[in-house]
Scaffold this motif. Structure first.
Motif, PDB file in Angstrom:
ATOM      1  N   GLY A   1     -11.458  23.578 -12.853  1.00  0.00           N
ATOM      2  CA  GLY A   1     -12.834  23.881 -13.245  1.00  0.00           C
ATOM      3  C   GLY A   1     -13.745  24.283 -12.116  1.00  0.00           C
ATOM      4  N   HIS A   2     -13.217  24.415 -10.910  1.00  0.00           N
ATOM      5  CA  HIS A   2     -14.025  24.814  -9.756  1.00  0.00           C
ATOM      6  C   HIS A   2     -13.569  26.190  -9.270  1.00  0.00           C
ATOM      7  CE1 HIS A   2     -15.657  20.740  -9.472  1.00  0.00           C
ATOM      8  NE2 HIS A   2     -14.412  20.269  -9.584  1.00  0.00           N
ATOM      9  N   GLY A   3     -14.441  26.847  -8.520  1.00  0.00           N
ATOM     10  CA  GLY A   3     -14.066  28.112  -7.926  1.00  0.00           C
ATOM     11  C   GLY A   3     -13.953  29.246  -8.946  1.00  0.00           C
ATOM     12  N   LEU A   4     -13.132  30.223  -8.628  1.00  0.00           N
ATOM     13  CA  LEU A   4     -12.989  31.430  -9.427  1.00  0.00           C
ATOM     14  C   LEU A   4     -11.499  31.679  -9.701  1.00  0.00           C
ATOM     15  CD1 LEU A   4     -14.339  34.027 -10.679  1.00  0.00           C
ATOM     16  CD2 LEU A   4     -13.879  35.140  -8.486  1.00  0.00           C
TER      17      LEU A   4
ATOM     18  N   ARG B   1      -9.610  39.939 -16.124  1.00  0.00           N
ATOM     19  CA  ARG B   1     -10.735  39.096 -16.507  1.00  0.00           C
ATOM     20  C   ARG B   1     -10.939  38.008 -15.449  1.00  0.00           C
ATOM     21  NH1 ARG B   1      -6.617  36.957 -19.801  1.00  0.00           N
ATOM     22  NH2 ARG B   1      -6.439  34.691 -19.725  1.00  0.00           N
ATOM     23  N   PHE B   2     -12.134  37.424 -15.462  1.00  0.00           N
ATOM     24  CA  PHE B   2     -12.521  36.405 -14.494  1.00  0.00           C
ATOM     25  C   PHE B   2     -12.881  35.132 -15.245  1.00  0.00           C
ATOM     26  CE2 PHE B   2     -13.601  40.579 -12.824  1.00  0.00           C
ATOM     27  CZ  PHE B   2     -12.972  40.575 -11.598  1.00  0.00           C
ATOM     28  N   GLU B   3     -12.396  33.992 -14.731  1.00  0.00           N
ATOM     29  CA  GLU B   3     -12.637  32.713 -15.386  1.00  0.00           C
ATOM     30  C   GLU B   3     -12.714  31.618 -14.337  1.00  0.00           C
ATOM     31  OE1 GLU B   3      -8.026  31.681 -16.583  1.00  0.00           O
ATOM     32  OE2 GLU B   3      -9.227  32.870 -18.001  1.00  0.00           O
ATOM     33  N   GLU B   4     -12.680  30.372 -14.823  1.00  0.00           N
ATOM     34  CA  GLU B   4     -12.770  29.235 -13.904  1.00  0.00           C
ATOM     35  C   GLU B   4     -11.538  29.154 -13.006  1.00  0.00           C
ATOM     36  OE1 GLU B   4     -15.421  27.437 -13.593  1.00  0.00           O
ATOM     37  OE2 GLU B   4     -16.500  28.323 -15.294  1.00  0.00           O
ATOM     38  N   GLY B   5     -11.721  28.518 -11.826  1.00  0.00           N
ATOM     39  CA  GLY B   5     -10.628  28.378 -10.877  1.00  0.00           C
ATOM     40  C   GLY B   5      -9.837  27.103 -11.077  1.00  0.00           C
TER      41      GLY B   5
ATOM     42  N   VAL C   1       3.713  39.806 -18.399  1.00  0.00           N
ATOM     43  CA  VAL C   1       3.625  38.766 -17.375  1.00  0.00           C
ATOM     44  C   VAL C   1       2.162  38.598 -16.992  1.00  0.00           C
ATOM     45  CG1 VAL C   1       4.306  38.040 -15.065  1.00  0.00           C
ATOM     46  CG2 VAL C   1       5.925  39.293 -16.506  1.00  0.00           C
ATOM     47  N   ARG C   2       1.713  37.354 -16.928  1.00  0.00           N
ATOM     48  CA  ARG C   2       0.350  37.042 -16.499  1.00  0.00           C
ATOM     49  C   ARG C   2       0.370  36.529 -15.070  1.00  0.00           C
ATOM     50  NH1 ARG C   2      -3.128  33.612 -20.491  1.00  0.00           N
ATOM     51  NH2 ARG C   2      -3.321  35.729 -21.349  1.00  0.00           N
ATOM     52  N   ILE C   3      -0.460  37.129 -14.232  1.00  0.00           N
ATOM     53  CA  ILE C   3      -0.627  36.678 -12.855  1.00  0.00           C
ATOM     54  C   ILE C   3      -2.072  36.232 -12.691  1.00  0.00           C
ATOM     55  CG2 ILE C   3      -0.654  37.385 -10.441  1.00  0.00           C
ATOM     56  CD1 ILE C   3       1.591  39.262 -10.990  1.00  0.00           C
ATOM     57  N   ALA C   4      -2.254  35.059 -12.111  1.00  0.00           N
ATOM     58  CA  ALA C   4      -3.594  34.526 -11.877  1.00  0.00           C
ATOM     59  C   ALA C   4      -3.688  34.040 -10.440  1.00  0.00           C
ATOM     60  CB  ALA C   4      -3.905  33.387 -12.843  1.00  0.00           C
ATOM     61  N   VAL C   5      -4.812  34.342  -9.791  1.00  0.00           N
ATOM     62  CA  VAL C   5      -5.123  33.848  -8.445  1.00  0.00           C
ATOM     63  C   VAL C   5      -6.385  33.002  -8.579  1.00  0.00           C
ATOM     64  CG1 VAL C   5      -5.701  34.449  -6.075  1.00  0.00           C
ATOM     65  CG2 VAL C   5      -4.071  35.860  -7.353  1.00  0.00           C
ATOM     66  N   ARG C   6      -6.245  31.691  -8.349  1.00  0.00           N
ATOM     67  CA  ARG C   6      -7.360  30.751  -8.515  1.00  0.00           C
ATOM     68  C   ARG C   6      -7.639  30.047  -7.191  1.00  0.00           C
ATOM     69  NH1 ARG C   6      -7.658  30.350 -14.159  1.00  0.00           N
ATOM     70  NH2 ARG C   6      -5.694  30.796 -15.220  1.00  0.00           N
ATOM     71  N   ASP C   7      -8.896  29.650  -7.043  1.00  0.00           N
ATOM     72  CA  ASP C   7      -9.286  28.885  -5.852  1.00  0.00           C
ATOM     73  C   ASP C   7     -10.221  27.766  -6.281  1.00  0.00           C
ATOM     74  OD1 ASP C   7     -12.219  29.713  -5.535  1.00  0.00           O
ATOM     75  OD2 ASP C   7     -11.255  31.677  -5.519  1.00  0.00           O
ATOM     76  N   ASP C   8     -10.528  26.864  -5.335  1.00  0.00           N
ATOM     77  CA  ASP C   8     -11.456  25.760  -5.607  1.00  0.00           C
ATOM     78  C   ASP C   8     -12.716  25.905  -4.779  1.00  0.00           C
ATOM     79  OD1 ASP C   8     -10.383  25.255  -3.155  1.00  0.00           O
ATOM     80  OD2 ASP C   8      -9.812  23.178  -3.562  1.00  0.00           O
ATOM     81  N   GLY C   9     -13.096  27.166  -4.499  1.00  0.00           N
ATOM     82  CA  GLY C   9     -14.292  27.433  -3.707  1.00  0.00           C
ATOM     83  C   GLY C   9     -15.557  27.336  -4.525  1.00  0.00           C
TER      84      GLY C   9
END
Length: 454
Positions: free
Chosen positions: A442-445, A435-439, A382-390
């Motif tokens: 394409g914005h944020g983290l 791992r860390f990628e775009e939010g 299972v993949r869990i991702a937490v993204r924001d537009d900061g």
């Protein structure tokens, strides 16, 4: 960081197996060449004696027949020498006292092999005549007559060449068999090294017990004993570090809590400007958060007990975290849960999501959007991702986000740099790559964790 047994890698550094095989084969080939030389030498000596005896017998027959029947008996002597049981190509000469050849075989040189004055009776010599090497035996008779019987040296050499060739092919076959057997035996004898490497590689911060030395040869015991001593010292050092961090953090919690209470009382009773007391209370809150983070990291340090994972309902977990999050419009929490359950430790997964969402809200602008996603991975994970537009994090600094006390400069927000360290440790305990990628858009983290199947 994940720990997993590894195998001995080939092609890295020098190979003990290869060196042993080359040493065994090198010594075997050297001894084979020496023994082949000895055999050929002994064969040369033995065949030379046989051939010399044949030359001696031929000269005796030629001299006797020539003296008894006159010069015409030479042909009979030649036929006897050429057609006897020895089947040798012998040539003869009947030589007078003055060195003239009275009679000779059809293949014999016209001149005497050896002048009679230069060779004693019943003697051997190796001479060159008509451009060819000959082995000659001379026997003197009555009236100055002498018989010289010779054999080309090339015939003896051809016999040795045939013998060497006949010996070489079986020997080469035996060497090939020896190489194969040596490779199999060396591989089998070195198998304990691979077993020891597997047992050592199985050790991890969760298991620093002594390496099982059962079944290992005595030569490996000193290495295993030295490693056991190292693991014991490492375990003691880790335990001391955990105790120190836990004790220090625990001792700091009480005075910080008391200090915060006194600041609140001072705000009510003192006439000092509220801004100063508010800043002091913020500093105390920051110290308290740092202590709490240190305590959380201490609890997440390697333990001997394995994790007890269970299916965790993501929707229910996010519902329990919602009261601690700022309400809209300060922040907007979105959900995109394609997979409802994740195999994890509920408390640890809650801590990871709490830190990720709090980080996104804390470092984002007012009204930041935070989206929690889940999806299936090939193989059942299972993949869990937490993204924001900061504002996000520059790509060249993302690799350091999981380090302790690392903070991105220029954010203008207070923090202790331990939130993502806690997330990284929780991911490592679950064996989930982080791992860390775009939010969002394409914005944020975006922070992505891939949880393996339960």
């Amino acid at each position: 960081m994940t720990w997993a047994p590894h195998r001995l890698r080939r092609g890295q550094g020098w190979s003990l197996r290869r060196r042993l095989l080359l040493t065994v084969m090198g010594v075997s080939i050297s001894l084979w060449l020496v023994s082949l030389g000895i055999v050929i030498g002994v064969a040369w000596f033995a065949t030379s004696e046989v051939y010399d005896d044949a030359l001696e017998e031929g000269s005796r027959l030629v001299l006797q027949l020539g003296a008894a029947s006159g010069q015409g008996a030479g042909a009979d002597a030649l036929r006897a020498g050429r057609g006897g049981a020895l089947k040798l190509r012998l040539v003869y000469q009947l030589v007078a006292a003055d060195g003239r050849v009275l009679q000779r075989g059809e293949d014999a040189p016209e001149a005497a092999f050896v002048p009679p004055a230069e060779l004693r009776s019943d003697d051997y010599a190796t001479v060159r005549a008509d451009g060819e090497l000959w082995r000659v035996h001379m026997r003197r008779g009555e009236g100055g007559l002498s018989a010289q019987v010779a054999q080309p040296m090339q015939e003896r050499l051809e016999l040795l060449e045939d013998m060497a060739e006949n010996l070489a092919w079986p020997a080469l076959l035996l060497l090939a068999v020896l190489g194969l057997l040596s490779w199999v035996l060396i591989r089998r004898l070195l198998r304990p090294l691979e077993e020891a490497a597997t047992r050592i590689a199985a050790k991890s911060p969760q298991d620093l017990s002594a390496v099982d030395a059962q079944g290992l040869p005595r030569e490996l015991r000193p290495i295993v004993d030295a490693l056991d001593a190292l693991l014991m010292r490492l375990g003691q050092a880790l335990e001391s570090e955990r105790r120190f961090t836990a004790d220090a953090a625990h001792e700091l919690r009480t005075p910080l809590a008391a200090l915060r209470m006194r600041v609140q009382l001072a705000q009510r009773e003192s006439r000092l400007p509220d801004a100063h007391l508010a800043q002091l209370r913020a500093d105390v809150d920051r110290c308290t958060a740092l202590v709490e983070s240190l305590l959380a990291l201490t609890r997440l340090e390697p333990q001997a007990q394995p994790l007890l994972r269970e299916p965790v309902d993501l929707a229910e977990l996010l519902d329990t975290l919602a009261p601690a999050l700022p309400p809209p419009p300060a922040a907007h929490l979105q959900r995109a849960l394609a997979v409802a359950r994740v195999p994890a430790v509920p408390t640890l997964l809650a801590s990871a999501l709490r830190n990720l969402i709090a980080n996104a809200v804390h470092y984002g602008p007012p009204g930041v959007t935070v989206r929690v996603e889940s999806g299936a991975l090939p193989g059942g994970g299972v993949r869990i991702a937490v993204r924001d537009d900061g504002p996000g994090v520059p790509p060249d600094q993302r690799a350091r986000l999981g380090e302790r006390f690392f903070r991105v400069l220029g954010t203008g927000r207070p923090g202790n740099g331990l939130g993502l360290s806690i997330v990284a440790r929780i991911a490592a305990l679950h064996g989930a790559p982080l791992r860390f990628e775009e939010g969002i858009d394409g914005h944020g983290l975006g922070v992505v964790l891939d949880f393996p199947p339960g």
